[in-house]
Write a protein that holds these residues in place. Structure first.
Motif, PDB file in Angstrom:
ATOM      1  N   VAL A   1       0.778  -1.169   0.067  1.00  0.00           N
ATOM      2  CA  VAL A   1      -0.191   0.188  -0.237  1.00  0.00           C
ATOM      3  C   VAL A   1       0.862   1.238  -0.019  1.00  0.00           C
ATOM      4  N   LEU A   2       0.686   2.183  -1.109  1.00  0.00           N
ATOM      5  CA  LEU A   2       1.270   3.412  -1.054  1.00  0.00           C
ATOM      6  C   LEU A   2       0.182   4.541  -0.943  1.00  0.00           C
ATOM      7  N   THR A   3       0.549   5.309   0.234  1.00  0.00           N
ATOM      8  CA  THR A   3      -0.605   6.440   0.646  1.00  0.00           C
ATOM      9  C   THR A   3       0.084   7.694   0.275  1.00  0.00           C
ATOM     10  N   GLY A   4      -0.213   8.364  -0.673  1.00  0.00           N
ATOM     11  CA  GLY A   4       0.175   9.929  -0.795  1.00  0.00           C
ATOM     12  C   GLY A   4      -0.560  10.741  -0.267  1.00  0.00           C
ATOM     13  N   THR A   5       0.172  11.567   0.617  1.00  0.00           N
ATOM     14  CA  THR A   5      -0.682  12.686   1.261  1.00  0.00           C
ATOM     15  C   THR A   5      -0.480  13.983   0.338  1.00  0.00           C
ATOM     16  N   ILE A   6      -1.603  14.579  -0.046  1.00  0.00           N
ATOM     17  CA  ILE A   6      -1.303  15.959  -0.896  1.00  0.00           C
ATOM     18  C   ILE A   6      -1.261  17.065  -0.111  1.00  0.00           C
TER      19      ILE A   6
ATOM     20  N   THR B   1       2.505  19.207  -3.813  1.00  0.00           N
ATOM     21  CA  THR B   1       3.467  18.229  -3.469  1.00  0.00           C
ATOM     22  C   THR B   1       2.750  16.867  -2.770  1.00  0.00           C
ATOM     23  N   ILE B   2       3.268  15.810  -3.002  1.00  0.00           N
ATOM     24  CA  ILE B   2       2.792  14.595  -2.342  1.00  0.00           C
ATOM     25  C   ILE B   2       3.987  13.730  -1.519  1.00  0.00           C
ATOM     26  N   THR B   3       3.464  13.613  -0.283  1.00  0.00           N
ATOM     27  CA  THR B   3       4.555  12.702   0.430  1.00  0.00           C
ATOM     28  C   THR B   3       3.864  11.117   0.678  1.00  0.00           C
ATOM     29  N   TRP B   4       4.768  10.476   0.185  1.00  0.00           N
ATOM     30  CA  TRP B   4       4.410   8.924   0.070  1.00  0.00           C
ATOM     31  C   TRP B   4       5.089   8.148   1.414  1.00  0.00           C
ATOM     32  N   ALA B   5       3.976   7.250   1.605  1.00  0.00           N
ATOM     33  CA  ALA B   5       4.159   6.162   2.721  1.00  0.00           C
ATOM     34  C   ALA B   5       3.805   4.968   2.382  1.00  0.00           C
TER      35      ALA B   5
END
Length: 95
Positions: free
Chosen positions: A66-71, A77-81
């Motif tokens: 699971v890749l969760t991108g917070t916008i 910009t997107i920070t991926w976790a």
């Protein structure tokens, strides 16, 4: 999943919001059909986040990536976790 990560990132920058960046929209590819190793891949897109979920078949260990991108609404910009159990099992790369 890297291709979907790249495509959704570009889409958010071009469209100005995440909700326009689901699968088969604005340059984001369609999700692939199931294979011997891939049970499913989903793209969930909202203005706040992009969530990419890949699930392996039972034959491939049934692991999930699971890749969760917070916008960031101010600059898009997107920070991926990454989460899921595939990295610990050695089935996928740590993002």
């Amino acid at each position: 999943m890297d291709g979907f990560k790249t495509a959704t990132t570009i889409c958010v920058m071009q469209q100005g919001k995440g909700s326009s960046c689901g699968a088969s929209s604005n340059g984001v590819p369609s999700v692939p059909t199931a294979t011997a190793n891939l049970a499913s891949l989903t793209v969930a897109a909202t203005d706040a986040s992009i969530i990419l979920t890949g699930t392996g078949t039972a034959a491939a260990g049934g692991k999930k990536n699971v890749l969760t991108g917070t916008i960031n609404a101010s600059d898009l910009t997107i920070t991926w976790a990454q989460s899921g159990d595939c990295v610990a099992a050695g089935y996928c790369q740590d993002q």
